[in-house]
Write a protein that holds these residues in place. Structure first.
Motif, PDB file in Angstrom:
ATOM      1  N   LYS A 182     -22.980  29.772 -21.744  1.00  0.00           N
ATOM      2  CA  LYS A 182     -22.271  31.041 -21.498  1.00  0.00           C
ATOM      3  C   LYS A 182     -20.760  30.889 -21.286  1.00  0.00           C
ATOM      4  CE  LYS A 182     -26.433  33.021 -19.480  1.00  0.00           C
ATOM      5  NZ  LYS A 182     -27.040  33.692 -18.331  1.00  0.00           N
ATOM      6  N   LEU A 183     -20.331  29.661 -21.085  1.00  0.00           N
ATOM      7  CA  LEU A 183     -18.902  29.375 -20.898  1.00  0.00           C
ATOM      8  C   LEU A 183     -18.581  28.249 -21.876  1.00  0.00           C
ATOM      9  CD1 LEU A 183     -16.299  29.672 -19.024  1.00  0.00           C
ATOM     10  CD2 LEU A 183     -17.267  27.875 -17.630  1.00  0.00           C
ATOM     11  N   ASN A 184     -17.416  28.325 -22.553  1.00  0.00           N
ATOM     12  CA  ASN A 184     -17.148  27.356 -23.607  1.00  0.00           C
ATOM     13  C   ASN A 184     -16.324  26.153 -23.173  1.00  0.00           C
ATOM     14  OD1 ASN A 184     -17.218  30.294 -24.759  1.00  0.00           O
ATOM     15  ND2 ASN A 184     -18.121  28.943 -26.284  1.00  0.00           N
ATOM     16  N   CYS A 185     -15.471  26.343 -22.169  1.00  0.00           N
ATOM     17  CA  CYS A 185     -14.639  25.209 -21.746  1.00  0.00           C
ATOM     18  C   CYS A 185     -14.070  25.472 -20.351  1.00  0.00           C
ATOM     19  CB  CYS A 185     -13.485  25.039 -22.735  1.00  0.00           C
ATOM     20  SG  CYS A 185     -12.384  23.656 -22.336  1.00  0.00           S
ATOM     21  N   SER A 186     -14.010  24.418 -19.531  1.00  0.00           N
ATOM     22  CA  SER A 186     -13.322  24.545 -18.249  1.00  0.00           C
ATOM     23  C   SER A 186     -12.299  23.420 -18.120  1.00  0.00           C
ATOM     24  CB  SER A 186     -14.320  24.518 -17.086  1.00  0.00           C
ATOM     25  OG  SER A 186     -13.636  24.802 -15.877  1.00  0.00           O
ATOM     26  N   VAL A 187     -11.090  23.806 -17.784  1.00  0.00           N
ATOM     27  CA  VAL A 187      -9.991  22.855 -17.590  1.00  0.00           C
ATOM     28  C   VAL A 187      -9.997  22.464 -16.116  1.00  0.00           C
ATOM     29  CG1 VAL A 187      -7.463  22.622 -17.650  1.00  0.00           C
ATOM     30  CG2 VAL A 187      -8.640  23.929 -19.443  1.00  0.00           C
ATOM     31  N   GLU A 188      -9.940  21.166 -15.871  1.00  0.00           N
ATOM     32  CA  GLU A 188     -10.103  20.705 -14.484  1.00  0.00           C
ATOM     33  C   GLU A 188      -8.873  20.963 -13.609  1.00  0.00           C
ATOM     34  OE1 GLU A 188     -12.066  16.807 -12.417  1.00  0.00           O
ATOM     35  OE2 GLU A 188     -10.589  16.448 -13.974  1.00  0.00           O
ATOM     36  N   CYS A 189      -9.164  21.373 -12.349  1.00  0.00           N
ATOM     37  CA  CYS A 189      -8.136  21.469 -11.301  1.00  0.00           C
ATOM     38  C   CYS A 189      -8.825  20.905 -10.060  1.00  0.00           C
ATOM     39  CB  CYS A 189      -7.734  22.930 -11.093  1.00  0.00           C
ATOM     40  SG  CYS A 189      -6.582  23.164  -9.730  1.00  0.00           S
ATOM     41  N   SER A 190      -8.407  19.742  -9.624  1.00  0.00           N
ATOM     42  CA  SER A 190      -9.169  19.094  -8.550  1.00  0.00           C
ATOM     43  C   SER A 190      -8.812  19.614  -7.161  1.00  0.00           C
ATOM     44  CB  SER A 190      -8.962  17.586  -8.580  1.00  0.00           C
ATOM     45  OG  SER A 190      -9.628  17.035  -7.448  1.00  0.00           O
ATOM     46  N   PRO A 191      -9.845  20.027  -6.389  1.00  0.00           N
ATOM     47  CA  PRO A 191      -9.597  20.475  -5.007  1.00  0.00           C
ATOM     48  C   PRO A 191      -9.687  19.334  -4.006  1.00  0.00           C
ATOM     49  CG  PRO A 191     -11.880  20.933  -5.627  1.00  0.00           C
ATOM     50  CD  PRO A 191     -11.257  20.212  -6.791  1.00  0.00           C
ATOM     51  N   LEU A 192      -9.981  18.125  -4.479  1.00  0.00           N
ATOM     52  CA  LEU A 192     -10.271  17.019  -3.551  1.00  0.00           C
ATOM     53  C   LEU A 192      -8.961  16.369  -3.062  1.00  0.00           C
ATOM     54  CD1 LEU A 192     -13.315  15.567  -5.519  1.00  0.00           C
ATOM     55  CD2 LEU A 192     -13.295  17.316  -3.728  1.00  0.00           C
ATOM     56  N   LEU A 193      -8.175  17.167  -2.365  1.00  0.00           N
ATOM     57  CA  LEU A 193      -6.837  16.735  -1.964  1.00  0.00           C
ATOM     58  C   LEU A 193      -6.795  16.115  -0.568  1.00  0.00           C
ATOM     59  CD1 LEU A 193      -4.891  19.899  -3.232  1.00  0.00           C
ATOM     60  CD2 LEU A 193      -5.273  17.763  -4.456  1.00  0.00           C
ATOM     61  N   GLY A 194      -7.920  16.207   0.174  1.00  0.00           N
ATOM     62  CA  GLY A 194      -7.940  15.764   1.570  1.00  0.00           C
ATOM     63  C   GLY A 194      -7.452  14.337   1.791  1.00  0.00           C
ATOM     64  N   PRO A 195      -8.037  13.318   1.124  1.00  0.00           N
ATOM     65  CA  PRO A 195      -7.625  11.939   1.400  1.00  0.00           C
ATOM     66  C   PRO A 195      -6.136  11.702   1.165  1.00  0.00           C
ATOM     67  CG  PRO A 195      -9.700  11.977   0.199  1.00  0.00           C
ATOM     68  CD  PRO A 195      -9.209  13.387   0.230  1.00  0.00           C
ATOM     69  N   GLN A 196      -5.590  12.220   0.045  1.00  0.00           N
ATOM     70  CA  GLN A 196      -4.150  12.016  -0.221  1.00  0.00           C
ATOM     71  C   GLN A 196      -3.287  12.752   0.807  1.00  0.00           C
ATOM     72  OE1 GLN A 196      -4.628  13.075  -4.387  1.00  0.00           O
ATOM     73  NE2 GLN A 196      -3.005  11.621  -4.862  1.00  0.00           N
ATOM     74  N   LEU A 197      -3.750  13.933   1.218  1.00  0.00           N
ATOM     75  CA  LEU A 197      -2.983  14.679   2.223  1.00  0.00           C
ATOM     76  C   LEU A 197      -2.913  13.893   3.527  1.00  0.00           C
ATOM     77  CD1 LEU A 197      -1.507  17.141   3.388  1.00  0.00           C
ATOM     78  CD2 LEU A 197      -3.741  18.182   3.844  1.00  0.00           C
ATOM     79  N   MET A 198      -4.050  13.329   3.947  1.00  0.00           N
ATOM     80  CA  MET A 198      -4.046  12.591   5.225  1.00  0.00           C
ATOM     81  C   MET A 198      -3.153  11.358   5.135  1.00  0.00           C
ATOM     82  SD  MET A 198      -5.645  14.668   6.935  1.00  0.00           S
ATOM     83  CE  MET A 198      -6.373  16.125   6.179  1.00  0.00           C
ATOM     84  N   SER A 199      -3.121  10.735   3.955  1.00  0.00           N
ATOM     85  CA  SER A 199      -2.262   9.560   3.842  1.00  0.00           C
ATOM     86  C   SER A 199      -0.787   9.979   3.932  1.00  0.00           C
ATOM     87  CB  SER A 199      -2.662   8.778   2.598  1.00  0.00           C
ATOM     88  OG  SER A 199      -1.609   8.547   1.768  1.00  0.00           O
ATOM     89  N   ILE A 200      -0.427  11.132   3.352  1.00  0.00           N
ATOM     90  CA  ILE A 200       0.962  11.631   3.484  1.00  0.00           C
ATOM     91  C   ILE A 200       1.262  11.928   4.960  1.00  0.00           C
ATOM     92  CG2 ILE A 200       2.559  13.515   2.893  1.00  0.00           C
ATOM     93  CD1 ILE A 200       0.979  13.855   0.263  1.00  0.00           C
ATOM     94  N   VAL A 201       0.310  12.590   5.634  1.00  0.00           N
ATOM     95  CA  VAL A 201       0.513  12.969   7.044  1.00  0.00           C
ATOM     96  C   VAL A 201       0.760  11.718   7.894  1.00  0.00           C
ATOM     97  CG1 VAL A 201      -0.699  13.912   9.080  1.00  0.00           C
ATOM     98  CG2 VAL A 201      -0.779  15.137   6.901  1.00  0.00           C
ATOM     99  N   LYS A 202      -0.041  10.684   7.658  1.00  0.00           N
ATOM    100  CA  LYS A 202       0.117   9.449   8.452  1.00  0.00           C
ATOM    101  C   LYS A 202       1.496   8.821   8.197  1.00  0.00           C
ATOM    102  CE  LYS A 202      -3.737   7.253   7.539  1.00  0.00           C
ATOM    103  NZ  LYS A 202      -4.764   6.235   7.554  1.00  0.00           N
ATOM    104  N   ASP A 203       1.911   8.806   6.928  1.00  0.00           N
ATOM    105  CA  ASP A 203       3.221   8.229   6.600  1.00  0.00           C
ATOM    106  C   ASP A 203       4.360   9.033   7.226  1.00  0.00           C
ATOM    107  OD1 ASP A 203       2.080   6.175   5.238  1.00  0.00           O
ATOM    108  OD2 ASP A 203       2.494   6.957   3.230  1.00  0.00           O
ATOM    109  N   VAL A 204       4.244  10.352   7.166  1.00  0.00           N
ATOM    110  CA  VAL A 204       5.301  11.209   7.735  1.00  0.00           C
ATOM    111  C   VAL A 204       5.425  10.942   9.231  1.00  0.00           C
ATOM    112  CG1 VAL A 204       5.914  13.611   8.296  1.00  0.00           C
ATOM    113  CG2 VAL A 204       5.142  13.049   6.004  1.00  0.00           C
ATOM    114  N   VAL A 205       4.282  10.866   9.914  1.00  0.00           N
ATOM    115  CA  VAL A 205       4.293  10.635  11.364  1.00  0.00           C
ATOM    116  C   VAL A 205       4.877   9.249  11.676  1.00  0.00           C
ATOM    117  CG1 VAL A 205       2.812  10.380  13.409  1.00  0.00           C
ATOM    118  CG2 VAL A 205       2.421  12.267  11.829  1.00  0.00           C
ATOM    119  N   ALA A 206       4.595   8.283  10.795  1.00  0.00           N
ATOM    120  CA  ALA A 206       5.100   6.916  11.014  1.00  0.00           C
ATOM    121  C   ALA A 206       6.565   6.780  10.581  1.00  0.00           C
ATOM    122  CB  ALA A 206       4.236   5.926  10.245  1.00  0.00           C
TER     123      ALA A 206
END
Ligand code: AHR
Length: 294
Positions: free
Chosen positions: A241-265
């Motif tokens: 019923k759907l022909n194509c889906s272009v990916e947009c990844s919501p799995l941003l948590g791990p990268q966000l936490m690594s940025i947060v830790k670096d910013v705090v440090a």
């Protein structure tokens, strides 16, 4: 302590994004103050002000719309709290109001949807015979993904004179609105519609229902391409019923936490991190489905 202001819970994508952020914070032992804005900018501004009052170490947020953020971001800057943008960006003159932006390239997603469409054999056949009439379900008005996905799609189609966007309206990234607006498109244009381009899978899934209720076959009578590549889209693709889906990844948590830790440090952080993504045409769906994480 991290204060995170989420857009809402409007889509399957957003639910997966929220989960990813909560899981990653727990895994890293970061105290998370989470606030759901129910798709309203005023709620996000209130949440950010409350994070400032609570003196969090970092504020992160996914801005529902692009504009109108200067005053509250200046307040955060004055309080000495760094701001990280996730998923969606803001349009502000003073770029020092945020330190890092982690998320997809929405313009590229729009381009990928259009490139897939012009190369899709049944659509090529249509174009050889006459015009290809497209209806577009846009995301939330004023949001970065709605603006950019439209832009990228149109950029590719401007070199394709046979492809015409005959109707374009917002479906606010939800299934219910996607269905409602598709019903209106079908009422106005009926069988003239050859293609639906939806700025996310949820609106496409809502629209599929409207198409079926109108007695037409989604994926056949109307070719459908949408964005996100959530599990619901894979199910719709496997059902034909759907022909194509272009990916947009919501799995941003791990990268966000690594940025947060670096910013705090006090470590330097990249100004922009672009998520890596693919394109999933219907014929790849069954094989890919077991690997999908959201
Ligand atoms: O900002 C990302 C977009 O927001 C997703 O594509 C959509 O599903 C969500 O609501």
């Amino acid at each position: 302590m991290l204060g995170f202001s989420q857009v809402g819970a409007e889509s399957e994508w957003r639910t997966a994004n929220t989960q990813s952020i909560k899981d990653a914070a727990a895994k890293e032992g970061i105290t998370l103050k989470f606030s759901d804005a129910q798709q309203k900018q005023e709620n996000q501004i209130k949440a950010i002000r409350s994070f400032i009052a609570q003196r969090v170490d970092v504020i992160a947020f996914s801005p529902v719309v692009e504009t109108g953020w200067e005053p509250v971001l200046r307040e955060a800057k004055r309080a000495g709290i760094p701001v990280v943008l996730t998923d969606r960006s803001v349009s502000v003159k003073d770029e020092s109001l945020w330190v890092s932006f982690l998320g997809s390239d929405f313009v590229e997603e729009g381009r990928r949807a259009a490139k897939w469409l012009v190369d899709y054999a049944p659509v090529k056949e249509l174009a050889a015979k006459g015009e290809v009439n497209i209806v577009e379900l846009q995301g939330t008005v004023g949001s970065a993904p709605a603006i950019d996905r439209k832009k990228g799609f149109e950029e590719i189609l401007k070199n394709q004179p046979k492809f015409k966007i005959i109707r374009s309206q917002t479906g606010d990234f939800t299934r219910a609105k996607g269905k409602e607006v598709m019903e209106a498109f079908l009422k106005a244009e009926g069988k003239k519609i050859n293609v639906l381009y939806a700025h996310n899978d949820d609106m496409a899934i809502g629209a599929i229902q409207a198409i079926e209720e109108a007695g037409l076959k989604p994926g056949k009578d109307i070719v459908i391409v949408s964005i996100d590549a959530v599990k619901g889209a894979f199910e719709a693709m496997i059902a034909g019923k759907l022909n194509c889906s272009v990916e947009c990844s919501p799995l941003l948590g791990p990268q966000l936490m690594s940025i947060v830790k670096d910013v705090v440090a006090g470590k330097p952080v990249p100004r922009r991190i672009v998520t890596e993504e693919g394109v999933f045409p219907q014929e790849t769906a069954a094989k890919e489905f077991p690997n999908r994480k959201y």
